[in-house]
Design an enzyme around this catalytic site. Structure first.
Site, mmCIF file in Angstrom:
data_model
loop_
_atom_site.group_PDB
_atom_site.id
_atom_site.type_symbol
_atom_site.label_atom_id
_atom_site.label_comp_id
_atom_site.label_asym_id
_atom_site.label_seq_id
_atom_site.Cartn_x
_atom_site.Cartn_y
_atom_site.Cartn_z
ATOM 1 N N SER B 17 48.157 -14.290 0.383
ATOM 2 C CA SER B 17 48.388 -14.391 1.829
ATOM 3 C C SER B 17 49.568 -15.311 2.096
ATOM 4 C CB SER B 17 47.146 -14.946 2.523
ATOM 5 O OG SER B 17 47.441 -15.230 3.879
ATOM 6 N N HIS B 18 50.176 -15.175 3.279
ATOM 7 C CA HIS B 18 51.192 -16.136 3.707
ATOM 8 C C HIS B 18 50.566 -17.509 3.947
ATOM 9 C CE1 HIS B 18 53.779 -12.709 4.101
ATOM 10 N NE2 HIS B 18 54.754 -13.418 4.630
ATOM 11 N N SER B 19 49.272 -17.509 4.219
ATOM 12 C CA SER B 19 48.592 -18.765 4.555
ATOM 13 C C SER B 19 47.676 -19.188 3.410
ATOM 14 C CB SER B 19 47.760 -18.548 5.823
ATOM 15 O OG SER B 19 46.680 -19.453 5.850
ATOM 16 N N ASP B 76 48.593 -9.689 2.611
ATOM 17 C CA ASP B 76 48.554 -9.578 4.076
ATOM 18 C C ASP B 76 49.804 -8.884 4.621
ATOM 19 O OD1 ASP B 76 50.169 -11.844 3.741
ATOM 20 O OD2 ASP B 76 48.883 -13.201 4.878
#
Lengths: 198, 136
Positions: B17-19, B76
């Site tokens: 994920s980017h997060s 994502d």
């Protein structure tokens, strides 16, 4: 033949352009992307600059290969693999002492590699919309910097089909594509240095 | 996982994920719902720790989740996919053909893929099951 000093100047010019324009690229990306393009490119090219001595000591294809790998590892957005792929493909295609015709041919091949990496085509409001006219200008004898600038401007009315900007649909219209802008800046930095060196 | 089971008995799952929080939270959800039968790794964030993805971190996650049956990656947004594809290409040849990015929503995809993998399904079936979640 571009010597150590010339290669060093080229790397510093590319990195300098990305670092100096980081805020502008980020502002463009805040309008239609995820707002990190400038920071990402700055991080990647700061890593490139940190090894400028080692990179400039290598022949052009080897230096491009190392730069591509650094961008892939350090950028942290989709632009890392895209610019990394561009540099790695150029590394594969360019001879150590490239002519303008070599540059045109290698860039065309590298554009195909970037298309495959990004699953994108020309006309979708991406860096490809600058790189393709630059390759054409190199081939025809036109000014690649003018071609790059006009091509980046021409992304303003386009509707984004790829990347985060494509989520915005029609709202992506009216903003310059950040990747098109960073490509135009890199082309200008390289062309300016090549003129000085030659 | 039982002591006799080989760590590579099931397809591995990687969450990108980017997060960092989304990656960790999704992995926690998979662990709670599926258990420990599946090699699982996650990564999130750019090389500075901000939002984004890192090829280096993805390479590390693939190593941690590696299974002889292969690895399915759940991502994502676009950059996570592009960086994962780059990481796959950088794998040794004997591994590259056994790692796939699933075109599926990250949370539901990870849970479904892990559930399928925990039953011993092949990489192809794990991927197809996850991808059934995507609107055609």
């Amino acid at each position: 033949m571009i010597d150590y000093k010339g290669r060093r100047a080229l790397i510093e010019a590319m990195a300098g352009a990305m670092i100096a324009h980081a805020d502008e690229l980020t502002a463009l990306d805040q309008a239609i992307g995820d707002g990190d393009h400038g920071l990402n490119m700055k991080r990647g090219f700061e890593a490139v600059l940190a090894d400028v001595d080692g990179l400039a000591a290598k022949p052009i294809p080897d230096a491009l290969k190392a730069i591509g790998t650094t961008l892939v590892m350090k950028v942290g957005g989709a632009s890392g693999p895209l610019y990394g792929t561009l540099a790695l493909a150029l590394a594969k295609e360019l001879p150590a002492d490239p002519s303008r015709a070599d540059l045109a041919r290698a860039l065309k091949a590298a554009i195909e590699a970037v298309k495959a990496r990004g699953k994108s085509e020309i006309g979708q409001k991406t860096m490809l919309d600058v790189l393709a006219p630059v390759a054409a200008a190199l081939e025809s004898g036109a000014d690649p910097v003018a071609a790059a600038e006009a091509a980046a401007e021409a992304t303003v009315p386009m509707k984004a089909i790829r990347g985060r900007a494509s989520f915005l649909g029609d709202r992506s219209i009216g903003h310059m594509d950040p990747g098109a802008r960073s490509s135009a800046l890199l082309v200008a930095a390289i062309a300016e240095k090549l003129d000085e060196i030659a | 996982m039982s002591a006799s089971a080989s760590p590579s008995a099931n397809v591995g799952i990687v969450i990108v994920s980017h997060s960092p929080d989304v990656a960790r939270g999704t992995a926690e959800m998979v662990r709670q719902m599926v258990g420990d039968e599946v090699p699982l790794a996650f990564c999130g964030g750019n090389p500075d720790g901000g939002l984004g993805t890192s090829v280096e971190a993805i390479l590390g996650a693939i190593d941690r989740a590696w299974s002889e049956k292969g690895v399915a990656i759940l991502v994502d947004l676009g950059g996570a996919e592009t960086n994962s594809e780059m990481a796959i290409e950088m794998q040794p040849e004997e591994r590259a053909g056994r790692i796939v990015v699933c075109n599926a929503p990250i949370v539901e995809g990870a849970v479904i893929a892990a559930t399928e993998a925990s039953g011993g399904a092949s990489l192809d079936i794990v991927r197809r099951t996850a991808e059934e979640l995507s609107p055609a």
